[in-house]
Design a protein around this motif. Structure first.
Motif, PDB file in Angstrom:
ATOM      1  N   ALA A   1      72.627  13.135  67.028  1.00 20.23           N
ATOM      2  CA  ALA A   1      73.053  11.828  67.537  1.00 20.23           C
ATOM      3  C   ALA A   1      71.859  10.982  67.941  1.00 20.23           C
ATOM      4  O   ALA A   1      71.824   9.768  67.681  1.00 20.23           O
ATOM      5  N   THR A   2      70.867  11.601  68.566  1.00 24.58           N
ATOM      6  CA  THR A   2      69.670  10.866  68.977  1.00 24.58           C
ATOM      7  C   THR A   2      68.886  10.378  67.769  1.00 24.58           C
ATOM      8  O   THR A   2      68.414   9.238  67.735  1.00 24.58           O
ATOM      9  N   LEU A   3      68.732  11.236  66.770  1.00 27.45           N
ATOM     10  CA  LEU A   3      68.050  10.825  65.545  1.00 27.45           C
ATOM     11  C   LEU A   3      68.758   9.634  64.899  1.00 27.45           C
ATOM     12  O   LEU A   3      68.124   8.633  64.530  1.00 27.45           O
ATOM     13  N   ALA A   4      70.074   9.740  64.774  1.00 31.40           N
ATOM     14  CA  ALA A   4      70.844   8.688  64.102  1.00 31.40           C
ATOM     15  C   ALA A   4      70.741   7.355  64.818  1.00 31.40           C
ATOM     16  O   ALA A   4      70.708   6.296  64.190  1.00 31.40           O
ATOM     17  N   SER A   5      70.682   7.399  66.152  1.00 28.10           N
ATOM     18  CA  SER A   5      70.659   6.143  66.913  1.00 28.10           C
ATOM     19  C   SER A   5      69.268   5.553  67.040  1.00 28.10           C
ATOM     20  O   SER A   5      69.110   4.454  67.559  1.00 28.10           O
ATOM     21  N   THR A   6      68.260   6.285  66.562  1.00 29.56           N
ATOM     22  CA  THR A   6      66.883   5.788  66.662  1.00 29.56           C
ATOM     23  C   THR A   6      66.236   5.612  65.297  1.00 29.56           C
ATOM     24  O   THR A   6      65.008   5.652  65.168  1.00 29.56           O
ATOM     25  N   GLY A   7      67.046   5.438  64.264  1.00 28.52           N
ATOM     26  CA  GLY A   7      66.512   5.053  62.970  1.00 28.52           C
ATOM     27  C   GLY A   7      66.354   6.154  61.945  1.00 28.52           C
ATOM     28  O   GLY A   7      65.875   5.898  60.842  1.00 28.52           O
ATOM     29  N   THR A   8      66.744   7.393  62.293  1.00 25.10           N
ATOM     30  CA  THR A   8      66.672   8.492  61.338  1.00 25.10           C
ATOM     31  C   THR A   8      68.086   8.970  61.040  1.00 25.10           C
ATOM     32  O   THR A   8      68.686   9.674  61.862  1.00 25.10           O
ATOM     33  N   PRO A   9      68.674   8.591  59.916  1.00 19.01           N
ATOM     34  CA  PRO A   9      70.049   8.999  59.603  1.00 19.01           C
ATOM     35  C   PRO A   9      70.199  10.518  59.675  1.00 19.01           C
ATOM     36  O   PRO A   9      69.418  11.259  59.068  1.00 19.01           O
ATOM     37  N   ALA A  10      71.177  10.970  60.436  1.00 15.16           N
ATOM     38  CA  ALA A  10      71.346  12.407  60.653  1.00 15.16           C
ATOM     39  C   ALA A  10      72.793  12.718  60.975  1.00 15.16           C
ATOM     40  O   ALA A  10      73.534  11.863  61.466  1.00 15.16           O
ATOM     41  N   PHE A  11      73.208  13.957  60.694  1.00 19.45           N
ATOM     42  CA  PHE A  11      74.517  14.438  61.126  1.00 19.45           C
ATOM     43  C   PHE A  11      74.446  15.941  61.342  1.00 19.45           C
ATOM     44  O   PHE A  11      73.507  16.606  60.884  1.00 19.45           O
ATOM     45  N   PHE A  12      75.408  16.460  62.073  1.00 19.30           N
ATOM     46  CA  PHE A  12      75.429  17.887  62.436  1.00 19.30           C
ATOM     47  C   PHE A  12      76.464  18.634  61.598  1.00 19.30           C
ATOM     48  O   PHE A  12      77.551  18.112  61.334  1.00 19.30           O
ATOM     49  N   ILE A  13      76.090  19.820  61.166  1.00 20.62           N
ATOM     50  CA  ILE A  13      77.022  20.709  60.470  1.00 20.62           C
ATOM     51  C   ILE A  13      77.077  22.038  61.213  1.00 20.62           C
ATOM     52  O   ILE A  13      76.035  22.630  61.527  1.00 20.62           O
ATOM     53  N   HIS A  14      78.274  22.512  61.490  1.00 22.63           N
ATOM     54  CA  HIS A  14      78.451  23.836  62.098  1.00 22.63           C
ATOM     55  C   HIS A  14      78.213  24.879  61.009  1.00 22.63           C
ATOM     56  O   HIS A  14      78.838  24.820  59.936  1.00 22.63           O
ATOM     57  N   PRO A  15      77.333  25.848  61.232  1.00 19.69           N
ATOM     58  CA  PRO A  15      77.005  26.806  60.163  1.00 19.69           C
ATOM     59  C   PRO A  15      78.198  27.650  59.713  1.00 19.69           C
ATOM     60  O   PRO A  15      78.272  28.040  58.545  1.00 19.69           O
ATOM     61  N   GLY A  16      79.140  27.921  60.622  1.00 24.21           N
ATOM     62  CA  GLY A  16      80.331  28.658  60.230  1.00 24.21           C
ATOM     63  C   GLY A  16      81.183  27.869  59.258  1.00 24.21           C
ATOM     64  O   GLY A  16      81.683  28.406  58.252  1.00 24.21           O
ATOM     65  N   GLU A  17      81.335  26.566  59.525  1.00 26.13           N
ATOM     66  CA  GLU A  17      82.095  25.705  58.630  1.00 26.13           C
ATOM     67  C   GLU A  17      81.335  25.460  57.328  1.00 26.13           C
ATOM     68  O   GLU A  17      81.938  25.270  56.263  1.00 26.13           O
ATOM     69  N   ALA A  18      80.003  25.473  57.412  1.00 24.86           N
ATOM     70  CA  ALA A  18      79.195  25.230  56.221  1.00 24.86           C
ATOM     71  C   ALA A  18      79.468  26.272  55.148  1.00 24.86           C
ATOM     72  O   ALA A  18      79.502  25.956  53.951  1.00 24.86           O
ATOM     73  N   SER A  19      79.687  27.505  55.569  1.00 21.12           N
ATOM     74  CA  SER A  19      79.943  28.586  54.611  1.00 21.12           C
ATOM     75  C   SER A  19      81.326  28.503  53.987  1.00 21.12           C
ATOM     76  O   SER A  19      81.649  29.260  53.067  1.00 21.12           O
ATOM     77  N   HIS A  20      82.153  27.598  54.492  1.00 24.32           N
ATOM     78  CA  HIS A  20      83.516  27.468  53.987  1.00 24.32           C
ATOM     79  C   HIS A  20      83.783  26.058  53.459  1.00 24.32           C
ATOM     80  O   HIS A  20      84.887  25.541  53.606  1.00 24.32           O
ATOM     81  N   GLY A  21      82.748  25.479  52.849  1.00 24.72           N
ATOM     82  CA  GLY A  21      82.959  24.197  52.177  1.00 24.72           C
ATOM     83  C   GLY A  21      82.091  23.055  52.633  1.00 24.72           C
ATOM     84  O   GLY A  21      81.799  22.140  51.848  1.00 24.72           O
ATOM     85  N   ASP A  22      81.645  23.065  53.912  1.00 21.23           N
ATOM     86  CA  ASP A  22      80.893  21.917  54.402  1.00 21.23           C
ATOM     87  C   ASP A  22      79.487  21.822  53.823  1.00 21.23           C
ATOM     88  O   ASP A  22      78.814  20.791  53.981  1.00 21.23           O
ATOM     89  N   LEU A  23      79.021  22.878  53.153  1.00 25.66           N
ATOM     90  CA  LEU A  23      77.719  22.789  52.485  1.00 25.66           C
ATOM     91  C   LEU A  23      77.714  21.698  51.418  1.00 25.66           C
ATOM     92  O   LEU A  23      76.652  21.200  51.032  1.00 25.66           O
ATOM     93  N   GLY A  24      78.908  21.343  50.959  1.00 29.12           N
ATOM     94  CA  GLY A  24      79.021  20.270  49.980  1.00 29.12           C
ATOM     95  C   GLY A  24      78.583  18.926  50.523  1.00 29.12           C
ATOM     96  O   GLY A  24      78.368  17.979  49.758  1.00 29.12           O
ATOM     97  N   MET A  25      78.421  18.824  51.841  1.00 27.59           N
ATOM     98  CA  MET A  25      77.965  17.583  52.460  1.00 27.59           C
ATOM     99  C   MET A  25      76.452  17.416  52.329  1.00 27.59           C
ATOM    100  O   MET A  25      75.920  16.331  52.576  1.00 27.59           O
TER     101      MET A  25
END
Length: 326
Positions: free
Chosen positions: A67-91
């Protein structure tokens, strides 16, 4: 009620935690090194987004860093590693950079997805408390956020370690902010709903009264005519102009009070005799917060707006209140 001894003990315990975490943060200065610089350069070169990954308490810290990165000019988002293994890696795309957090550097859910990141060719930055860990060894830029001890007396609850990771994340975000030349105006664009956004994005032209809503009285008119104009337009003042339409002054509620104290005839006195000549003005292109500051400095409740010496608007303190600036 706790006795005084118990209260003193609670205070000492709290102070001990603060001191332990303060020491941990102070020691981070030695970890702002070449790896930190490498991490910054990877993010500066990134054409996509910074994908922050973390599990448990590190995940909570990672969320905040994203959130801090995104609000200060560096586009960023968070991925939960558990969810990443079940499809969110596609993000995640090959244009992104990954920032993984794990104090131990051995968090299973995080390590599981690293081969996929490597296959995509996604650069990996890590913030870990164990520079000899698997996560650190697989990172392109492993940032050392190790601490001497946790503030938890059991050494179990993540305390100093999460604080250190959070501070290191802030260090990255602010270093990138400065490197990008990110300004207050840029910050406001991502915070339009907050008070800061209002202060940095709202201009005088956005809130001023204009056209037929501007109170205007010709300077040879009687005071009574000015009072009627003020009553109709409800701004607590009227602009005063000469026969050519040039602004020559202002007449306010304050001028009226001073006039009445001197028993001046409102029907037989021309407004130019009792108006304030000149008066404070502001440009329509200036920030509304500048208008507020001007009114506060001069202890006035209304302003006329001029562009190239031409009257284009008017506003008062009530307009500031409506805009959420005061």
């Amino acid at each position: 009620m706790p006795d005084n001894h118990h209260r003193t003990q609670l205070k000492q315990l709290g102070l001990a935690v603060v001191q332990t975490e303060a020491d941990a943060i102070a020691n981070l200065a030695g970890h702002i090194d070449e790896q930190f610089i490498d991490a910054c350069e990877l993010m500066l070169k990134c054409d996509g987004k910074v994908v922050v990954i973390g599990m448990g308490k590190s995940g909570h810290i990672g969320n905040k860093i994203a959130a801090t990165l995104a609000s200060t000019g560096t586009p960023a988002f968070f991925i939960h590693p558990g969810e990443a293994s079940h499809g969110d890696l596609g993000m995640i795309t090959k244009n992104d950079v990954a920032l993984a957090l794990s104090n131990s550097g051995e968090t299973g859910e995080v390590l599981t997805i690293l081969p996929i990141l490597k296959r995509l060719g996604v650069p990996l930055i890590s913030i870990t408390g164990n520079p000899s860990s698997t996560l650190a060894s697989l990172s392109d830029a492993p940032i050392n956020a190790s601490v001497a001890k946790e503030a938890c007396p059991l050494g179990l609850a993540p305390t100093s370690s999460t604080t250190a990771a959070l501070v290191m994340g802030d260090a990255l975000a602010i270093a990138l902010l400065e490197a990008r030349g990110f300004t207050e105006a840029d910050f406001a664009l991502s915070h339009p709903g907050g008070s800061l956004g209002r202060r940095l994005l709202l201009h005088v032209s956005d809130i001023m009264h204009q056209g037929d809503d501007i109170p205007i009285t010709e300077e040879t008119a009687p005071v009574s005519a000015a009072l009627l104009e003020m009553t109709e337009k409800k701004l607590g003042m009227t602009a005063i102009t000469n026969q050519q339409g040039d602004l020559t002054g202002i007449f306010t509620d304050g001028d009226l009070r001073r006039m009445l104290e001197n028993n001046i005839d409102i029907h037989g006195t021309e407004i130019k005799q009792v108006m304030t000549r000149g008066g404070a003005t502001i440009s329509s292109t200036q920030l509304a917060v500048e208008a507020l500051q001007l009114m506060q400095d001069k202890k006035i409740n209304a302003l006329l707006v001029t562009d190239n010496n031409q009257l284009v608007g008017a506003l008062n303190m009530h307009d500031m209140l409506k805009a959420g600036l005061s």
